[in-house]
Write an enzyme that holds these catalytic residues in place. Structure first.
Site, PDB file in Angstrom:
ATOM      1  N   SER A 120      -4.070 -20.289  32.571  1.00 30.66           N
ATOM      2  CA  SER A 120      -4.288 -21.210  31.459  1.00 30.66           C
ATOM      3  C   SER A 120      -4.242 -20.434  30.155  1.00 30.66           C
ATOM      4  O   SER A 120      -4.608 -19.255  30.105  1.00 30.66           O
ATOM      5  CB  SER A 120      -5.651 -21.898  31.599  1.00 30.66           C
ATOM      6  OG  SER A 120      -6.004 -22.573  30.406  1.00 30.66           O
ATOM      7  N   SER A 121      -3.811 -21.092  29.095  1.00 28.62           N
ATOM      8  CA  SER A 121      -3.754 -20.428  27.793  1.00 28.62           C
ATOM      9  C   SER A 121      -5.142 -20.125  27.240  1.00 28.62           C
ATOM     10  O   SER A 121      -5.271 -19.339  26.297  1.00 28.62           O
ATOM     11  CB  SER A 121      -2.980 -21.295  26.789  1.00 28.62           C
ATOM     12  OG  SER A 121      -3.605 -22.556  26.626  1.00 28.62           O
ATOM     13  N   CYS A 122      -6.190 -20.699  27.838  1.00 32.76           N
ATOM     14  CA  CYS A 122      -7.549 -20.434  27.346  1.00 32.76           C
ATOM     15  C   CYS A 122      -8.033 -19.032  27.705  1.00 32.76           C
ATOM     16  O   CYS A 122      -9.120 -18.630  27.301  1.00 32.76           O
ATOM     17  CB  CYS A 122      -8.527 -21.479  27.877  1.00 32.76           C
ATOM     18  SG  CYS A 122      -8.944 -21.260  29.619  1.00 32.76           S
ATOM     19  N   TYR A 132     -14.666 -20.844  32.573  1.00 33.83           N
ATOM     20  CA  TYR A 132     -13.368 -21.172  33.172  1.00 33.83           C
ATOM     21  C   TYR A 132     -12.361 -20.066  32.900  1.00 33.83           C
ATOM     22  O   TYR A 132     -11.611 -19.641  33.797  1.00 33.83           O
ATOM     23  CB  TYR A 132     -12.870 -22.503  32.615  1.00 33.83           C
ATOM     24  CG  TYR A 132     -11.501 -22.919  33.093  1.00 33.83           C
ATOM     25  CD1 TYR A 132     -11.323 -23.448  34.367  1.00 33.83           C
ATOM     26  CD2 TYR A 132     -10.386 -22.795  32.275  1.00 33.83           C
ATOM     27  CE1 TYR A 132     -10.064 -23.841  34.819  1.00 33.83           C
ATOM     28  CE2 TYR A 132      -9.127 -23.186  32.708  1.00 33.83           C
ATOM     29  CZ  TYR A 132      -8.980 -23.702  33.978  1.00 33.83           C
ATOM     30  OH  TYR A 132      -7.737 -24.092  34.417  1.00 33.83           O
ATOM     31  N   PRO A 148       0.345 -21.589  31.326  1.00 32.21           N
ATOM     32  CA  PRO A 148       0.892 -22.735  30.594  1.00 32.21           C
ATOM     33  C   PRO A 148       0.032 -23.108  29.382  1.00 32.21           C
ATOM     34  O   PRO A 148      -1.171 -22.830  29.341  1.00 32.21           O
ATOM     35  CB  PRO A 148       0.850 -23.859  31.633  1.00 32.21           C
ATOM     36  CG  PRO A 148      -0.301 -23.501  32.519  1.00 32.21           C
ATOM     37  CD  PRO A 148      -0.328 -21.989  32.568  1.00 32.21           C
ATOM     38  N   LEU A 150      -1.359 -29.127  28.904  1.00 27.02           N
ATOM     39  CA  LEU A 150      -0.456 -29.986  29.662  1.00 27.02           C
ATOM     40  C   LEU A 150      -0.790 -31.457  29.481  1.00 27.02           C
ATOM     41  O   LEU A 150      -1.926 -31.820  29.178  1.00 27.02           O
ATOM     42  CB  LEU A 150      -0.531 -29.631  31.147  1.00 27.02           C
ATOM     43  CG  LEU A 150      -0.188 -28.196  31.506  1.00 27.02           C
ATOM     44  CD1 LEU A 150      -0.507 -27.926  32.971  1.00 27.02           C
ATOM     45  CD2 LEU A 150       1.273 -27.895  31.207  1.00 27.02           C
ATOM     46  N   GLY A 208      -3.422 -27.822  45.566  1.00 28.96           N
ATOM     47  CA  GLY A 208      -3.749 -28.677  44.427  1.00 28.96           C
ATOM     48  C   GLY A 208      -2.689 -29.732  44.174  1.00 28.96           C
ATOM     49  O   GLY A 208      -2.422 -30.099  43.027  1.00 28.96           O
ATOM     50  N   GLY A 227      -3.380 -32.874  41.904  1.00 23.10           N
ATOM     51  CA  GLY A 227      -3.670 -32.702  40.487  1.00 23.10           C
ATOM     52  C   GLY A 227      -2.467 -32.982  39.609  1.00 23.10           C
ATOM     53  O   GLY A 227      -1.367 -33.296  40.085  1.00 23.10           O
ATOM     54  N   HIS A 259      -8.885 -33.777  28.615  1.00 18.25           N
ATOM     55  CA  HIS A 259      -8.395 -33.025  27.471  1.00 18.25           C
ATOM     56  C   HIS A 259      -8.002 -33.984  26.354  1.00 18.25           C
ATOM     57  O   HIS A 259      -7.975 -35.194  26.530  1.00 18.25           O
ATOM     58  CB  HIS A 259      -7.213 -32.154  27.886  1.00 18.25           C
ATOM     59  CG  HIS A 259      -7.592 -31.021  28.777  1.00 18.25           C
ATOM     60  ND1 HIS A 259      -7.449 -31.061  30.151  1.00 18.25           N
ATOM     61  CD2 HIS A 259      -8.141 -29.805  28.501  1.00 18.25           C
ATOM     62  CE1 HIS A 259      -7.865 -29.927  30.678  1.00 18.25           C
ATOM     63  NE2 HIS A 259      -8.300 -29.151  29.703  1.00 18.25           N
ATOM     64  N   LYS A 303     -10.231 -17.549  35.500  1.00 10.95           N
ATOM     65  CA  LYS A 303      -8.769 -17.434  35.512  1.00 10.95           C
ATOM     66  C   LYS A 303      -8.322 -15.983  35.292  1.00 10.95           C
ATOM     67  O   LYS A 303      -7.357 -15.509  35.908  1.00 10.95           O
ATOM     68  CB  LYS A 303      -8.158 -18.348  34.448  1.00 10.95           C
ATOM     69  CG  LYS A 303      -8.181 -19.819  34.823  1.00 10.95           C
ATOM     70  CD  LYS A 303      -7.320 -20.084  36.047  1.00 10.95           C
ATOM     71  CE  LYS A 303      -7.276 -21.536  36.436  1.00 10.95           C
ATOM     72  NZ  LYS A 303      -6.444 -21.779  37.637  1.00 10.95           N
ATOM     73  N   ARG A 341      -2.644 -27.438  18.361  1.00 12.76           N
ATOM     74  CA  ARG A 341      -2.465 -27.169  19.780  1.00 12.76           C
ATOM     75  C   ARG A 341      -0.987 -27.334  20.160  1.00 12.76           C
ATOM     76  O   ARG A 341      -0.248 -28.098  19.536  1.00 12.76           O
ATOM     77  CB  ARG A 341      -3.309 -28.124  20.635  1.00 12.76           C
ATOM     78  CG  ARG A 341      -4.807 -27.886  20.543  1.00 12.76           C
ATOM     79  CD  ARG A 341      -5.210 -26.567  21.160  1.00 12.76           C
ATOM     80  NE  ARG A 341      -6.660 -26.372  21.102  1.00 12.76           N
ATOM     81  CZ  ARG A 341      -7.303 -25.783  20.084  1.00 12.76           C
ATOM     82  NH1 ARG A 341      -6.592 -25.337  19.050  1.00 12.76           N
ATOM     83  NH2 ARG A 341      -8.587 -25.628  20.122  1.00 12.76           N
ATOM     84  N   GLY A 384       0.190 -30.263  40.391  1.00 12.78           N
ATOM     85  CA  GLY A 384       0.624 -30.328  41.779  1.00 12.78           C
ATOM     86  C   GLY A 384       1.518 -31.513  42.075  1.00 12.78           C
ATOM     87  O   GLY A 384       2.523 -31.395  42.787  1.00 12.78           O
TER      88      GLY A 384
END
Length: 325
Positions: free
Chosen positions: A126-128, A155, A182, A185, A29, A32, A198, A159, A228, A35
């Site tokens: 991810s924090s989600c 999603y 994380p 971001l 990645g 991204g 986002h 994860k 957030r 990355g």
């Protein structure tokens, strides 16, 4: 919900072996947001043997392609930052794509890395993944203790499956796979598309364009009261390099700043940094999402890492990059 653990009884981290500068490192990645920052910071740190492939060169959803790549390149360390990502709208409209693509990538890369003898893998979550109604700040132990936020459930489940896979392979096979989570971001090379990005990059684009076009107002989604936490991507990249060297625990580890901000206050910072002088309005037909999402980063600080970039400074740098690019 009560925390059913005692901090003073828990080891926060186990030291890993420092990476040699010529170690063969695969960054999955690399094009991204994460990355690009990671490759840049690895190079700055003196690592000279970094392997990358674009999604057109290597489809990580394809098992045969993934195995052939690992067989040929034989990476020693893997950063799994490849993922299908998007904002609330994209997640809501394409849940099948988000869960399939991410599950396929995780299964192929983690399993193949183990089979081909990779020394260590870092999986980027991810924090989600945490419950929608979660006590704040969010400890790592809150995972799977309550229902998820519905807008990005597919999603998040993908994860969580990646985390479980890493932990299962560590337990059964002794595979050294670690997982970090994380917070939200932002930074250079972010996605600034208004339909599937986002909140922070979307707001930057809105305010930059409003300033350029002498608009009277900028509209934000929802009430603006939700809070957030935002992490500058270069800080995350440094954290990932640090964790690859210094963390071997099977427990997931949060990576963030430990500070959050309301969306309205965020919008006002971006408004000031772009020089926009109009009004901020609200589209109340759009969802707010989870009311607050702040990570507890005590484990990360105990391991020896703290994010350094203040939010306003990071936003200023991101605005400058967006204007230039």
């Amino acid at each position: 919900m009560k925390r059913l653990f005692f901090l003073f009884l828990m080891p926060f981290f186990l030291l890993g072996e420092p990476l040699n500068k010529d170690a063969k490192i695969y960054v999955a990645g690399h094009n991204g947001l994460v990355g690009r920052a990671l490759v840049s910071k690895l190079m700055e740190a003196g690592f000279t043997n970094i392997i990358t492939r674009s999604s057109t060169e290597l489809d990580l959803r394809d098992q045969a392609q993934t195995e052939a790549f690992f067989e040929k390149e034989k990476p020693e360390y893997v950063y799994l930052a490849a993922a299908k990502v998007g904002g609330i709208l994209a997640n809501s409209e394409h849940p099948g794509t988000f869960i399939y693509d991410n599950l396929a990538i995780e299964l192929n890369v983690i399993n193949t890395a183990y089979k081909k003898g990779v020394k260590k893998l870092l999986f980027l979550g991810s924090s989600c993944i945490y419950p929608k109604e979660c006590p704040q700040p969010i400890y790592e132990e809150y995972l799977l203790t309550a229902p998820l936020e519905t807008t990005n459930k597919s999603y998040a489940i993908a994860k969580i499956a990646g985390i479980e896979l890493c932990q299962a392979y560590k337990k059964q096979y002794g595979f050294n796979a670690i997982c970090c989570m994380p917070s939200n971001l932002y930074g250079a090379h972010d996605n600034f598309d208004l339909t599937n990005s986002h909140v922070l990059p979307a707001l930057i684009r809105k305010f930059v364009e409003a300033k350029k076009n002498d608009a009277d107002s900028v509209e934000i989604w929802g009430t603006g009261t939700t809070k957030r936490e935002f992490l500058y991507v270069e800080d995350l990249a440094l954290a990932l390099i640090f964790l690859m060297d210094n963390y071997d625990d099977e427990q997931i580890i949060n990576v963030g700043t430990g500070r959050d901000i309301s969306i309205l206050d965020l919008a006002n910072i971006i408004k000031e940094e772009t020089g926009f002088e109009g009004e901020i309005t609200h589209d109340l037909s759009k969802p707010d999402g989870t009311m607050r999402k702040l990570l507890n980063v005590h484990r990360l600080k105990e391991a020896g890492f703290t994010a350094q970039t203040p939010l306003r400074d990071g936003i200023r740098k991101t605005i400058e990059w967006y204007k230039e690019k």
